[in-house]
Design an enzyme around this catalytic site. Structure first.
Site, PDB file in Angstrom:
ATOM      1  N   ILE A  46     -36.987  31.299   3.066  1.00 50.34           N
ATOM      2  CA  ILE A  46     -36.991  32.755   3.171  1.00 50.34           C
ATOM      3  C   ILE A  46     -35.943  33.362   2.243  1.00 50.34           C
ATOM      4  O   ILE A  46     -36.201  34.357   1.564  1.00 50.34           O
ATOM      5  CB  ILE A  46     -36.793  33.204   4.630  1.00 50.34           C
ATOM      6  CG1 ILE A  46     -38.017  32.785   5.453  1.00 50.34           C
ATOM      7  CG2 ILE A  46     -36.581  34.706   4.730  1.00 50.34           C
ATOM      8  CD1 ILE A  46     -37.868  32.964   6.937  1.00 50.34           C
ATOM      9  N   CYS A  47     -34.758  32.772   2.179  1.00 53.28           N
ATOM     10  CA  CYS A  47     -33.692  33.300   1.317  1.00 53.28           C
ATOM     11  C   CYS A  47     -34.111  33.276  -0.152  1.00 53.28           C
ATOM     12  O   CYS A  47     -33.865  34.228  -0.886  1.00 53.28           O
ATOM     13  CB  CYS A  47     -32.403  32.510   1.505  1.00 53.28           C
ATOM     14  SG  CYS A  47     -31.709  32.635   3.158  1.00 53.28           S
ATOM     15  N   THR A  48     -34.757  32.195  -0.558  1.00 55.05           N
ATOM     16  CA  THR A  48     -35.221  32.099  -1.942  1.00 55.05           C
ATOM     17  C   THR A  48     -36.209  33.222  -2.244  1.00 55.05           C
ATOM     18  O   THR A  48     -36.112  33.892  -3.276  1.00 55.05           O
ATOM     19  CB  THR A  48     -35.846  30.714  -2.214  1.00 55.05           C
ATOM     20  OG1 THR A  48     -34.839  29.717  -2.008  1.00 55.05           O
ATOM     21  CG2 THR A  48     -36.392  30.618  -3.626  1.00 55.05           C
TER      22      THR A  48
END
Length: 154
Positions: A46-48
């Site tokens: 998700i962060c990517t």
């Protein structure tokens, strides 16, 4: 929000970016509004996706005399590899040591996981908290809402 209050002062900090340069929140006071995006881990799914979304829309974020600062507890070297791998051309700040000190000051440090929660703050030009949102770990941010909050400060 927990300890911080809307309209109140944002805790100042100085952290190193992915290139090892110091970045201080107070350096933007009087000049730019700042979007601070705490993210749990470099290279996680998700962060990517979120950081790539910001990269792809960076011109929109920068239109309003604003700065985007993304903060995680990853070491500087991991953030540099993350930025290089995904072409992230905005400051990724390391809250690695003292571990989570800035995340804790913003009431977003997860003591169990050792990382910041997925939270965002918009800081106005005077250095005050104008808006905040806290997402659950598996939920990505609504970048349109972030842009709307920055636009409201213009």
């Amino acid at each position: 929000m927990t300890g911080l209050s809307l309209g109140g002062p944002a805790p100042d900090f100085t952290l190193r970016d992915q290139f090892g340069a110091d970045v201080s929140l107070s350096s933007f006071r009087g000049r730019k509004a700042v979007a601070i995006l705490f993210f749990p881990y470099a290279f996680s799914g998700i962060c990517t996706g979120e950081m790539a979304g910001i990269r792809d829309r960076l011109a929109e974020f920068m239109t309003f005399d604003t700065e985007v600062l993304a903060i995680s507890c990853d070491p500087v070297y991991s953030l540099r590899a993350f930025a290089d791998a995904d072409g992230l051309n905005f400051p990724l700040l390391s809250d690695y040591w003292p571990h989570g000190a800035v995340s804790s000051a913003y009431d977003v440090f997860d003591e169990v996981k050792g990382c910041p929660r997925r939270s965002s703050y918009v800081i106005d030009r005077e250095g005050n908290v104008a808006w905040a949102v806290h997402n659950a770990m598996p939920e990505g941010r609504d970048l349109d809402e972030h842009l709307a909050q920055l636009t409201a400060l213009v």
